[in-house]
Design a protein around this motif. Structure first.
Motif, PDB file in Angstrom:
ATOM      1  N   ASP A   6      36.467  36.011  32.073  1.00  0.00           N
ATOM      2  CA  ASP A   6      35.362  36.895  32.471  1.00  0.00           C
ATOM      3  C   ASP A   6      36.045  37.526  33.649  1.00  0.00           C
ATOM      4  O   ASP A   6      35.742  39.060  33.658  1.00  0.00           O
ATOM      5  CB  ASP A   6      34.103  36.106  32.664  1.00  0.00           C
ATOM      6  CG  ASP A   6      33.471  35.594  31.699  1.00  0.00           C
ATOM      7  OD1 ASP A   6      33.787  36.004  30.350  1.00  0.00           O
ATOM      8  OD2 ASP A   6      32.483  34.714  31.530  1.00  0.00           O
ATOM      9  N   LEU A   7      36.574  37.057  34.689  1.00  0.00           N
ATOM     10  CA  LEU A   7      36.858  37.383  35.841  1.00  0.00           C
ATOM     11  C   LEU A   7      38.202  38.520  35.459  1.00  0.00           C
ATOM     12  O   LEU A   7      38.287  39.506  36.090  1.00  0.00           O
ATOM     13  CB  LEU A   7      37.459  36.297  36.587  1.00  0.00           C
ATOM     14  CG  LEU A   7      36.278  35.497  37.547  1.00  0.00           C
ATOM     15  CD1 LEU A   7      36.897  34.374  38.452  1.00  0.00           C
ATOM     16  CD2 LEU A   7      35.640  36.645  38.247  1.00  0.00           C
ATOM     17  N   THR A   8      39.119  38.045  34.534  1.00  0.00           N
ATOM     18  CA  THR A   8      40.217  38.992  34.171  1.00  0.00           C
ATOM     19  C   THR A   8      39.756  40.199  33.516  1.00  0.00           C
ATOM     20  O   THR A   8      40.037  41.375  33.806  1.00  0.00           O
ATOM     21  CB  THR A   8      40.951  38.260  33.053  1.00  0.00           C
ATOM     22  OG1 THR A   8      41.526  36.920  33.720  1.00  0.00           O
ATOM     23  CG2 THR A   8      42.191  39.057  32.693  1.00  0.00           C
ATOM     24  N   VAL A   9      38.555  40.506  32.841  1.00  0.00           N
ATOM     25  CA  VAL A   9      38.012  41.339  32.332  1.00  0.00           C
ATOM     26  C   VAL A   9      37.327  42.126  33.180  1.00  0.00           C
ATOM     27  O   VAL A   9      37.356  43.518  33.257  1.00  0.00           O
ATOM     28  CB  VAL A   9      37.185  40.989  31.112  1.00  0.00           C
ATOM     29  CG1 VAL A   9      36.173  42.037  30.769  1.00  0.00           C
ATOM     30  CG2 VAL A   9      37.460  40.363  30.108  1.00  0.00           C
ATOM     31  N   LEU A  10      36.662  41.745  34.336  1.00  0.00           N
ATOM     32  CA  LEU A  10      36.283  42.342  35.386  1.00  0.00           C
ATOM     33  C   LEU A  10      37.056  42.922  36.306  1.00  0.00           C
ATOM     34  O   LEU A  10      36.717  44.057  36.590  1.00  0.00           O
ATOM     35  CB  LEU A  10      35.431  41.322  36.110  1.00  0.00           C
ATOM     36  CG  LEU A  10      34.419  41.904  37.363  1.00  0.00           C
ATOM     37  CD1 LEU A  10      33.672  42.938  36.808  1.00  0.00           C
ATOM     38  CD2 LEU A  10      33.939  40.722  38.233  1.00  0.00           C
ATOM     39  N   ALA A  11      38.221  42.363  36.165  1.00  0.00           N
ATOM     40  CA  ALA A  11      39.372  43.068  37.191  1.00  0.00           C
ATOM     41  C   ALA A  11      39.591  44.539  36.638  1.00  0.00           C
ATOM     42  O   ALA A  11      39.637  45.394  37.441  1.00  0.00           O
ATOM     43  CB  ALA A  11      40.344  42.113  37.332  1.00  0.00           C
ATOM     44  N   SER A  12      39.753  44.534  35.228  1.00  0.00           N
ATOM     45  CA  SER A  12      40.077  45.803  34.529  1.00  0.00           C
ATOM     46  C   SER A  12      39.020  46.749  34.482  1.00  0.00           C
ATOM     47  O   SER A  12      39.268  47.917  34.978  1.00  0.00           O
ATOM     48  CB  SER A  12      40.368  45.673  32.964  1.00  0.00           C
ATOM     49  OG  SER A  12      41.879  44.877  33.014  1.00  0.00           O
ATOM     50  N   ASP A  13      37.840  46.140  34.797  1.00  0.00           N
ATOM     51  CA  ASP A  13      36.646  47.137  34.711  1.00  0.00           C
ATOM     52  C   ASP A  13      36.502  47.579  36.139  1.00  0.00           C
ATOM     53  O   ASP A  13      36.409  48.778  36.359  1.00  0.00           O
ATOM     54  CB  ASP A  13      35.154  46.402  34.221  1.00  0.00           C
ATOM     55  CG  ASP A  13      35.205  46.310  32.821  1.00  0.00           C
ATOM     56  OD1 ASP A  13      35.697  47.160  32.021  1.00  0.00           O
ATOM     57  OD2 ASP A  13      34.532  45.284  32.693  1.00  0.00           O
TER      58      ASP A  13
END
Length: 270
Positions: A98-105
């Motif tokens: 979830d945090l990895t996805v958030l980083a890209s966003d």
């Protein structure tokens, strides 16, 4: 003259091409080695949930603008905090992905790189609030205590949080304050900036794929090369020493012979 110039250009082009090819092969082998190390690290950190991380990372190039290596590295970075907060298994995998996805966003929304966003989130989980302010996230002690109370991990805002409680509170607060950025990579995936991120990630994937094909050959050859170097190295050193000893008298004789000549032709001071 034109033929000479054309020949020089052709030679330079070949030289540049060969150099680039050698560099690409070297980078590819390095990328393949790195990804194998990261897979090993993911296995240690996530245990039975490691497969979830590998499957997640397999689509990261087009889905997040991160290569498989970058996505697994990011997940592993966040996992160290999640494990410290007591998470394991699928809960740890979800926390990290979830945090990895958030980083890209966040990177897409603020026009930075995923690496910068990953570093900012990691710093926030460590208790360093300054880097993530660039993404509009403000984390102070009062905010974290209030969030911990909302999560039910504390019963009052008066007591100081433990490091484990701070991680969980920070993660929740980060998601609360980045609602505008969430989903931005997918929304703007067709834009030039995210297309460049996707291309860079895919190129990283290409290097890792090429390197994976070359690694078995390199692995098979390296022991023989190591053995050869260890065998002939001392011999070359001995030859070099002998050659140096043989040439020293010649050098001394030349020096003695040329000294008067050099003195005669040297400019007279003054």
């Amino acid at each position: 003259a034109w033929s000479v110039a054309a020949g020089t250009l052709l030679a330079d082009g070949i030289k540049t091409g060969v150099s680039a090819a050698i560099g690409f092969i070297g980078d590819s082998i390095g990328a393949a080695t790195d990804i194998n190390e990261t897979i090993s690290k993911v296995g240690v950190l996530f245990g039975d949930a490691a497969g979830e991380i590998e499957a997640f990372a397999a689509t990261a190039a087009t889905g997040l603008g991160q290569s498989r290596q970058q996505a697994m590295d990011a997940a592993a970075t966040f996992a160290t905090f999640g494990k410290g907060a007591g998470l394991s298994g699928s809960a740890l995998a979800d926390f990290s992905t979830d945090l990895t996805v958030l980083a890209s966003d966040m990177a897409s929304f603020s026009n930075t790189s995923p690496e910068q966003a990953i570093e900012a989130i990691g710093a926030a989980l460590r208790g360093e609030s300054e880097p993530i302010r660039a993404y509009g996230v403000l984390l102070d002690d009062a905010t974290l205590r209030q969030k911990a109370l909302e999560l039910g991990i504390t019963s009052t805002t008066k007591d100081a949080l433990t490091p484990q409680q701070k991680v969980l509170a920070a993660q929740a607060a980060i998601f609360d304050q980045t609602s505008a950025a969430q989903g931005d990579f997918a929304r703007t995936a067709g834009g030039a900036a995210n297309q460049q991120r996707i291309l860079a990630a895919q190129f990283g994937e290409l290097k890792a794929t090429v390197g994976a094909g070359l690694l078995p050959v390199i692995t098979a050859v390296l022991p023989a090369v190591t053995s050869l170097v260890s065998t002939i190295g001392p011999q070359l050193a001995s030859v070099g020493s002998s050659l140096g000893g043989a040439l020293m008298p010649i050098a001394e004789t030349l020096g003695t012979t040329l000294q008067p000549v050099l003195a005669a032709i040297a400019p007279i001071p003054g």
